[in-house]
Enzyme design. Structure first.
Site, PDB file in Angstrom:
ATOM      1  N   GLN A   1       0.801  -1.219   0.000  1.00 34.75           N
ATOM      2  CA  GLN A   1       0.000   0.000   0.000  1.00 34.75           C
ATOM      3  C   GLN A   1       0.840   1.278   0.000  1.00 34.75           C
ATOM      4  O   GLN A   1       0.333   2.339  -0.342  1.00 34.75           O
ATOM      5  CB  GLN A   1      -0.957  -0.009   1.192  1.00 34.75           C
ATOM      6  CG  GLN A   1      -2.027  -1.089   1.057  1.00 34.75           C
ATOM      7  CD  GLN A   1      -2.930  -1.176   2.258  1.00 34.75           C
ATOM      8  OE1 GLN A   1      -2.622  -1.874   3.216  1.00 34.75           O
ATOM      9  NE2 GLN A   1      -4.051  -0.474   2.232  1.00 34.75           N
TER      10      GLN A   1
ATOM     11  N   HIS B   1       0.489  -9.579   4.155  1.00 37.14           N
ATOM     12  CA  HIS B   1      -0.595  -8.593   4.227  1.00 37.14           C
ATOM     13  C   HIS B   1      -1.239  -8.531   2.837  1.00 37.14           C
ATOM     14  O   HIS B   1      -0.948  -7.645   2.024  1.00 37.14           O
ATOM     15  CB  HIS B   1      -0.038  -7.232   4.658  1.00 37.14           C
ATOM     16  CG  HIS B   1      -1.093  -6.250   5.072  1.00 37.14           C
ATOM     17  ND1 HIS B   1      -1.151  -5.692   6.333  1.00 37.14           N
ATOM     18  CD2 HIS B   1      -2.146  -5.718   4.398  1.00 37.14           C
ATOM     19  CE1 HIS B   1      -2.185  -4.853   6.406  1.00 37.14           C
ATOM     20  NE2 HIS B   1      -2.803  -4.858   5.240  1.00 37.14           N
TER      21      HIS B   1
ATOM     22  N   ASN C   1      -2.252 -10.938   8.030  1.00 36.31           N
ATOM     23  CA  ASN C   1      -3.187  -9.858   8.276  1.00 36.31           C
ATOM     24  C   ASN C   1      -4.577 -10.247   7.764  1.00 36.31           C
ATOM     25  O   ASN C   1      -4.717 -10.686   6.611  1.00 36.31           O
ATOM     26  CB  ASN C   1      -2.747  -8.591   7.536  1.00 36.31           C
ATOM     27  CG  ASN C   1      -3.741  -7.462   7.745  1.00 36.31           C
ATOM     28  OD1 ASN C   1      -3.849  -6.927   8.847  1.00 36.31           O
ATOM     29  ND2 ASN C   1      -4.516  -7.138   6.711  1.00 36.31           N
ATOM     30  N   GLU C   2      -5.582 -10.101   8.587  1.00 33.50           N
ATOM     31  CA  GLU C   2      -6.988 -10.281   8.205  1.00 33.50           C
ATOM     32  C   GLU C   2      -7.206 -11.479   7.290  1.00 33.50           C
ATOM     33  O   GLU C   2      -7.705 -11.337   6.156  1.00 33.50           O
ATOM     34  CB  GLU C   2      -7.514  -9.001   7.536  1.00 33.50           C
ATOM     35  CG  GLU C   2      -7.460  -7.804   8.454  1.00 33.50           C
ATOM     36  CD  GLU C   2      -8.051  -6.525   7.834  1.00 33.50           C
ATOM     37  OE1 GLU C   2      -8.244  -6.484   6.609  1.00 33.50           O
ATOM     38  OE2 GLU C   2      -8.325  -5.581   8.591  1.00 33.50           O
TER      39      GLU C   2
HETATM   40  O1  IFM Z   1      -6.208  -0.722   4.170  1.00 39.84           O
HETATM   41  C1  IFM Z   1      -6.735  -1.800   4.859  1.00 39.84           C
HETATM   42  C2  IFM Z   1      -5.642  -2.688   5.398  1.00 39.84           C
HETATM   43  O2  IFM Z   1      -4.811  -3.149   4.390  1.00 39.84           O
HETATM   44  C3  IFM Z   1      -6.234  -3.887   6.104  1.00 39.84           C
HETATM   45  N1  IFM Z   1      -7.215  -3.484   7.075  1.00 39.84           N
HETATM   46  C4  IFM Z   1      -8.228  -2.542   6.678  1.00 39.84           C
HETATM   47  C5  IFM Z   1      -7.581  -1.341   6.031  1.00 39.84           C
HETATM   48  C6  IFM Z   1      -8.660  -0.327   5.605  1.00 39.84           C
HETATM   49  O3  IFM Z   1      -9.526  -0.915   4.699  1.00 39.84           O
END
Ligand code: IFM
Length: 433
Positions: free
Chosen positions: A22, A117, A161-162
Site C-alpha cells: 500500500q 498482508h 493480516n486479516e
Molecule cells: O487498508 C486496509 C488494510 O490493508 C487492512 N485493514 C483494513 C484497512 C482499511 O480498509
C-alpha cells in the site's frame, strides 16, 4: 464539560500501521500488481504504481514517525520482493528491511512485523496459492529466510493480516486475487492451506528464536466486525447475524485456539476438521476493528443474508458506519471467550479526506478501549491505521486513511490536524475530555 482525563496504563504503547504494497511502490512481482492491470478491477482505474514511494523514502518517513510520539510501528515485509521467483532470494530487498529495522531501532520505535498482508508472489499464486499442496512449505521457507535475516529479541510477528478478509475477498466475493466466486464451502481448501502455513510458521519462528534464547510473540491481525440484526425483534435477522458473526469472526480464531476448524452454516454446510499442530498458535489476539454491519435474513438458493446500510448513521468516506461502541463490545467478547489472551490493537482508523471526523473517531474509539481496560480487559497497545494515506486495494487511492496526507504527484507528506492531536495523545498517554 467534564475534565476527567482519559489516561492509559503506564506501559500502554501507541502505534501506527501500514502495509508494504500500500505504500512502498512497484511491487511488480505480486498477484496484486497483476490484478491491478486488469481493467475494471480497481476503482477509477487506479494502479498502485509508485504508491507513496516509501521504498525510496524510508529514512525521511521514519523521521515523520518520530513526530507522532509513537513507541511501535506495524509494517509488512513483501514476500514478492524478497522471493520474486521460487527459491530466488533478493539480497537487496532483505537488506532494505534490515535497514528499516535499524533506522527504527535508532528512533527507539519497536517494530511489529507482518509477514503476509494480502499480497502473494505471482509465482506462488500461479501454483494455486493457498490451495497448492506445497503452500505451507513454501511459506515456511520464506518465513525462515526472513527471520534468519531480521530476527531480534522481543519482536512481535504477525503471520497473516486479516486472513478472513483475504479469503472471503479472493474466494467468495471474487473481488480480489485470485478472483474466485465460489459458494461458502469453496473457502475451505484455501483456509486449510493458510492455517497449515501459519502453524508451520508459528512453530518455526519460536524454534529459531529459542535457539538463540530470544523471547518473541507470534500471532495474527484479525479483522473483527460487529454483526447486528437489522431488526432485533426479528428472529431470522438475529439468526443470520449470529451465524455470520460465528462464521466470519470466531470460527477462524477458535480453530487456532482449539486446533479444530469448525464452520457451520445450519442447513447448508458444515465442516469439522483437525489441523495438525495448529492448536494454541497465537501468543496474543491482534484486533483490527473498523465498523458494524446490520444483517437481514434473506433466502434464495445462494444467499441467506444481506448486509443493510444504516440510514442516518455517521459514516466514513467509504460508507462504513462509525460505531465506537462496537470496539468495546468486541474487546469484551474476546476477554470473555479467551480470558488469558492479551490483546493488541493492530488497526483502527477511517477514510476521511476532509479530516473533519478523524479526531472524534479516534477519541471515541479510544474512550471505548479505555472503558474496556478499566473493566479488566488486557490491551497492550493501539495502532492507528494508517500512518500515511495509501493505496486502498480495490478502492484505489481515493480513500484517505492517513494521519499524514500524501500528495501523490509530489509525494509531499503533510501532518493533518487530527495527526497532531494523535501525537499529543501518544505523548501524554491520553487526554482531558
Ligand atoms: O487498508 C486496509 C488494510 O490493508 C487492512 N485493514 C483494513 C484497512 C482499511 O480498509
Amino acid at each position: 464539560m467534564s475534565q476527567e482525563p482519559v489516561l492509559f496504563p503506564k506501559d500502554f504503547k501507541w502505534c501506527v500501521a501500514t502495509s508494504a504494497h500500500q505504500i512502498e511502490g512497484y511491487n511488480t512481482q505480486s498477484d496484486w500488481w497483476d490484478w491491478e492491470q486488469i481493467p475494471g478491477k480497481i476503482k477509477n482505474g487506479d494502479k498502485s504504481g509508485a504508491a507513496c514511494d516509501h521504498w525510496n523514502r524510508l529514512a525521511e518517513d521514519i523521521d515523520l514517525l518520530k513526530n507522532l510520539n509513537i513507541k511501535q510501528y506495524r509494517f509488512s515485509i513483501e514476500w514478492a520482493k524478497i522471493e520474486p521467483n521460487q527459491d530466488v532470494w533478493d539480497s537487496e530487498a532483505i537488506a532494505h528491511y534490515k535497514k528499516e529495522l535499524q533506522i527504527l531501532s535508532q528512533a527507539q520505535i519497536e517494530p511489529i512485523i507482518t509477514l503476509h498482508h494480502f499480497t502473494l508472489p505471482s509465482w506462488f499464486k500461479k501454483q494455486g496459492g493457498w490451495e497448492w499442496s506445497e503452500a505451507p512449505v513454501e511459506f515456511l521457507k520464506y518465513v525462515q529466510f526472513v527471520y534468519k535475516a531480521l530476527g531480534a529479541p522481543g519482536q512481535i510477528w504477525i503471520t497473516f493480516n486479516e486472513p478472513m478478509v483475504h479469503l472471503v475477498g479472493g474466494y467468495i466475493a471474487g473481488a480480489t486475487p485470485p478472483g474466485e466466486k465460489r459458494e461458502i464451502s469453496g473457502i475451505i481448501r484455501p483456509l486449510k492451506g493458510l492455517l497449515q502455513s501459519h502453524a508451520l510458521a508459528y512453530h518455526e519462528l519460536h524454534r529459531l528464536a529459542d535457539l538463540v534464547k530470544r523471547q518473541i510473540k507470534v500471532g495474527f491481525a484479525h479483522h473483527l466486525r460487529i454483526f447486528d440484526p437489522n431488526h432485533s425483534w426479528n428472529l431470522l435477522d438475529t439468526w443470520a447475524a449470529n451465524t455470520l458473526d460465528q462464521a466470519f469472526n470466531w470460527s477462524f480464531i477458535e480453530a487456532i485456539e482449539t486446533g479444530v476448524l469448525k464452520l457451520n452454516i445450519p442447513f447448508m454446510f458444515s465442516v469439522e476438521e483437525k489441523i495438525e499442530k495448529l492448536q494454541a498458535t497465537q501468543d496474543f489476539m491482534g484486533v483490527n476493528y473498523y465498523t458494524r454491519d446490520k444483517v437481514k435474513f434473506r433466502f434464495d438458493n445462494k444467499q441467506w443474508f444481506e448486509l443493510v446500510t444504516e440510514k442516518n448513521a455517521p459514516k466514513t468516506d467509504m460508507g462504513w458506519k462509525i460505531y465506537p461502541k462496537g470496539f468495546y463490545r468486541i474487546l469484551k467478547k474476546i476477554w470473555e471467550k479467551f480470558p488469558s489472551k492479551s490483546i493488541l490493537i493492530t488497526e483502527n482508523g477511517l477514510a476521511d479526506a476532509q479530516d473533519n471526523q478523524r479526531e472524534k473517531f479516534i477519541k471515541d474509539h479510544l474512550t471505548a478501549l479505555h472503558q474496556a481496560i478499566q473493566e479488566g480487559v488486557r490491551v497492550e497497545n493501539y495502532c492507528y491505521w494508517s500512518f500515511l494515506d495509501n493505496f486502498e486495494w480495490i478502492d484505489g487511492f481515493a480513500p484517505r486513511f492517513g494521519l499524514f496526507e500524501v500528495d501523490y504527484t509530489t509525494q509531499t507528506r503533510t501532518l493533518r490536524q487530527s495527526g497532531k492531536v494523535f501525537s499529543q495523545i501518544a505523548r501524554d498517554n491520553g487526554w482531558r475530555r
